[in-house]
Design a protein around this motif. Structure first.
Motif, PDB file in Angstrom:
ATOM      1  N   THR A 262       0.833  -1.195   0.000  1.00  0.00           N
ATOM      2  CA  THR A 262       0.000   0.000   0.000  1.00  0.00           C
ATOM      3  C   THR A 262       0.874   1.255   0.000  1.00  0.00           C
ATOM      4  O   THR A 262       2.103   1.174   0.151  1.00  0.00           O
ATOM      5  N   ASP A 263       0.253   2.410  -0.155  1.00  0.00           N
ATOM      6  CA  ASP A 263       1.001   3.670  -0.098  1.00  0.00           C
ATOM      7  C   ASP A 263       1.674   3.834   1.250  1.00  0.00           C
ATOM      8  O   ASP A 263       2.810   4.331   1.343  1.00  0.00           O
ATOM      9  N   ALA A 264       0.992   3.423   2.315  1.00  0.00           N
ATOM     10  CA  ALA A 264       1.585   3.520   3.655  1.00  0.00           C
ATOM     11  C   ALA A 264       2.804   2.605   3.778  1.00  0.00           C
ATOM     12  O   ALA A 264       3.804   2.972   4.420  1.00  0.00           O
ATOM     13  N   ASP A 265       2.737   1.425   3.164  1.00  0.00           N
ATOM     14  CA  ASP A 265       3.876   0.509   3.208  1.00  0.00           C
ATOM     15  C   ASP A 265       5.096   1.113   2.531  1.00  0.00           C
ATOM     16  O   ASP A 265       6.233   0.953   3.014  1.00  0.00           O
ATOM     17  N   ARG A 266       4.889   1.811   1.446  1.00  0.00           N
ATOM     18  CA  ARG A 266       6.015   2.367   0.699  1.00  0.00           C
ATOM     19  C   ARG A 266       6.684   3.526   1.440  1.00  0.00           C
ATOM     20  O   ARG A 266       7.775   3.950   1.065  1.00  0.00           O
ATOM     21  N   GLN A 267       6.049   4.040   2.489  1.00  0.00           N
ATOM     22  CA  GLN A 267       6.670   5.066   3.321  1.00  0.00           C
ATOM     23  C   GLN A 267       7.543   4.466   4.404  1.00  0.00           C
ATOM     24  O   GLN A 267       8.474   5.112   4.885  1.00  0.00           O
ATOM     25  N   ARG A 268       7.262   3.213   4.782  1.00  0.00           N
ATOM     26  CA  ARG A 268       8.056   2.580   5.846  1.00  0.00           C
ATOM     27  C   ARG A 268       8.962   1.458   5.332  1.00  0.00           C
ATOM     28  O   ARG A 268       9.764   0.910   6.083  1.00  0.00           O
ATOM     29  N   LEU A 269       8.807   1.095   4.042  1.00  0.00           N
ATOM     30  CA  LEU A 269       9.597   0.030   3.461  1.00  0.00           C
ATOM     31  C   LEU A 269      10.191   0.474   2.130  1.00  0.00           C
ATOM     32  O   LEU A 269       9.620   1.321   1.446  1.00  0.00           O
ATOM     33  N   ALA A 270      11.331  -0.115   1.770  1.00  0.00           N
ATOM     34  CA  ALA A 270      11.870   0.040   0.417  1.00  0.00           C
ATOM     35  C   ALA A 270      11.445  -1.175  -0.389  1.00  0.00           C
ATOM     36  O   ALA A 270      11.535  -2.311   0.094  1.00  0.00           O
ATOM     37  N   ALA A 271      10.937  -0.945  -1.587  1.00  0.00           N
ATOM     38  CA  ALA A 271      10.450  -2.040  -2.427  1.00  0.00           C
ATOM     39  C   ALA A 271      11.123  -1.983  -3.790  1.00  0.00           C
ATOM     40  O   ALA A 271      11.179  -0.927  -4.416  1.00  0.00           O
ATOM     41  N   ARG A 272      11.610  -3.129  -4.250  1.00  0.00           N
ATOM     42  CA  ARG A 272      12.269  -3.211  -5.544  1.00  0.00           C
ATOM     43  C   ARG A 272      11.767  -4.446  -6.294  1.00  0.00           C
ATOM     44  O   ARG A 272      11.580  -5.515  -5.704  1.00  0.00           O
ATOM     45  N   SER A 273      11.553  -4.310  -7.585  1.00  0.00           N
ATOM     46  CA  SER A 273      11.024  -5.414  -8.384  1.00  0.00           C
ATOM     47  C   SER A 273      12.066  -6.521  -8.545  1.00  0.00           C
ATOM     48  O   SER A 273      13.257  -6.256  -8.743  1.00  0.00           O
ATOM     49  N   LEU A 274      11.570  -7.757  -8.448  1.00  0.00           N
ATOM     50  CA  LEU A 274      12.407  -8.932  -8.706  1.00  0.00           C
ATOM     51  C   LEU A 274      11.908  -9.694  -9.923  1.00  0.00           C
ATOM     52  O   LEU A 274      12.100 -10.905 -10.041  1.00  0.00           O
ATOM     53  N   ALA A 275      11.252  -8.962 -10.831  1.00  0.00           N
ATOM     54  CA  ALA A 275      10.661  -9.599 -12.014  1.00  0.00           C
ATOM     55  C   ALA A 275      11.709 -10.259 -12.906  1.00  0.00           C
ATOM     56  O   ALA A 275      11.364 -11.116 -13.721  1.00  0.00           O
ATOM     57  N   ARG A 276      12.950  -9.874 -12.760  1.00  0.00           N
ATOM     58  CA  ARG A 276      14.018 -10.481 -13.559  1.00  0.00           C
ATOM     59  C   ARG A 276      14.186 -11.961 -13.211  1.00  0.00           C
ATOM     60  O   ARG A 276      14.586 -12.761 -14.067  1.00  0.00           O
ATOM     61  N   TRP A 277      13.906 -12.334 -11.961  1.00  0.00           N
ATOM     62  CA  TRP A 277      14.137 -13.709 -11.527  1.00  0.00           C
ATOM     63  C   TRP A 277      12.839 -14.469 -11.212  1.00  0.00           C
ATOM     64  O   TRP A 277      12.784 -15.665 -11.389  1.00  0.00           O
ATOM     65  N   PHE A 278      11.839 -13.760 -10.716  1.00  0.00           N
ATOM     66  CA  PHE A 278      10.621 -14.425 -10.281  1.00  0.00           C
ATOM     67  C   PHE A 278       9.465 -14.089 -11.226  1.00  0.00           C
ATOM     68  O   PHE A 278       9.350 -12.949 -11.684  1.00  0.00           O
TER      69      PHE A 278
END
Length: 322
Positions: A262-278
């Motif tokens: 969620t938008d709130a999660d992105r304020q407390r967490l860093a998120a990066r795509s792993l679409a290259r592998w998964f």
């Protein structure tokens, strides 16, 4: 004297195609002539005659004994797949007609879904459905994996909403959305700011994953094994909300699906795509093949994605519910 032209073979038993098909479908479904006779309110000899007439018409054997049960032959399985929707459609025609005449002003709708689907995907859809059809009693059954499939097969629910990896032959799957796999870390984690991210970069850090019996864990293990990259599991815990909270506390990193961020999660967490592998994870509608959906069920499906259930083959694979 000229010979008569050859004509197509006709059913000799009571001149009805529907009755033999109905008898055959019941025997194939129940595995017993006696149980089929009870379901059809017929005598056992009558059911036997109906099936024999069908076998004579088609020129093949449709049923064979396996232990104490009668099971379809290879040809019988094909006929059962073709005939079951026709028989069920005709048998349910009157009720379905009355339901459609009444429209969506009343009735019930039962939907099976896992926790993540109910929490992240369905809130807006449920809200829109309640606003449009306030008199329909909607029940969400919070089940995951085999539990949801059992409810579908027993007709305890109209449809299921979720994710599928392998689609059983008796079910149909219509994917509606796809979400990327995401690495989540605390904002100040070394991987959060790393410019180029490799799968090997995850090795030094403990992963927080759902339990081993769930697909996410097995998928993570498969990807690391295929790439010959070592990994460690710091913690097994169920529920994306718990996993995100523990990652935010610095207890480990995790691999989740973008649907849960969620938008709130992105304020407390860093998120990066792993679409290259998964692989991306699809979410959509699961239903029993040959089942005629009520107007309520089709309206719910249209809110998930318009024309999602338009006639086509629902055999596309996705990823099974976490």
């Amino acid at each position: 004297m000229a010979k008569r032209p050859a004509t197509a073979v006709r059913f000799a038993y009571k001149g009805s195609r529907l009755k033999p098909l109905r008898a055959f479908c019941q025997v194939a479904r129940l595995g017993s002539v006696s149980r089929a006779a009870e379901a059809l309110y017929l005598s056992q000899p009558a059911v036997t005659l109906q099936v024999q007439a069908l076998e004579r018409e088609l020129g093949v054997r449709l049923l064979e004994r396996s232990g104490r049960r009668l099971v379809p032959t290879r040809e019988g399985e094909l006929l059962y797949e073709m005939a079951r929707p026709l028989v069920e459609g005709l048998d349910g025609l009157a009720a379905d007609f009355r339901e459609r005449v009444r429209g969506l002003d009343a009735g019930e709708l039962h939907v099976a879904a896992g926790s993540s689907t109910i929490l992240y995907l369905l809130p807006g859809i449920v809200e829109a459905f309640r606003q449009r059809y306030p008199d329909v009693r909607l029940t969400l059954h919070n089940v995951t994996g085999a539990g949801g499939l059992d409810l579908l097969r027993s007709d305890a629910v109209d449809l299921a909403v979720g994710s599928m990896l392998d689609v059983p032959a008796d079910l149909a799957y219509a994917p509606a959305y796809r979400f990327d796999p995401m690495l989540i870390t605390p904002p100040d984690h070394p991987l959060a700011g790393k410019r180029e991210l490799a799968l090997e970069d995850l090795s030094p850090y403990g992963l927080i994953l759902p339990p081993k019996r769930l697909t996410t864990y097995r998928l993570v293990d498969l990807v690391f094994q295929q790439n010959r990259v070592p990994y460690t599991v710091a913690l097994e815990v169920g529920g994306w909300e718990v996993i995100k909270q523990y990652v935010a506390m610095g207890l480990g990193i995790s691999i989740v699906t973008a649907i849960c961020l969620t938008d709130a999660d992105r304020q407390r967490l860093a998120a990066r795509s792993l679409a290259r592998w998964f692989p991306a994870r699809s979410y959509g509608i699961v239903m029993r093949k040959g089942k005629f959906l009520s107007p309520q069920a089709r309206a719910f499906a249209d809110l998930i994605k318009p024309n999602l259930l338009a006639p086509r083959g629902y055999d596309e694979s996705g990823h099974s519910e976490r």
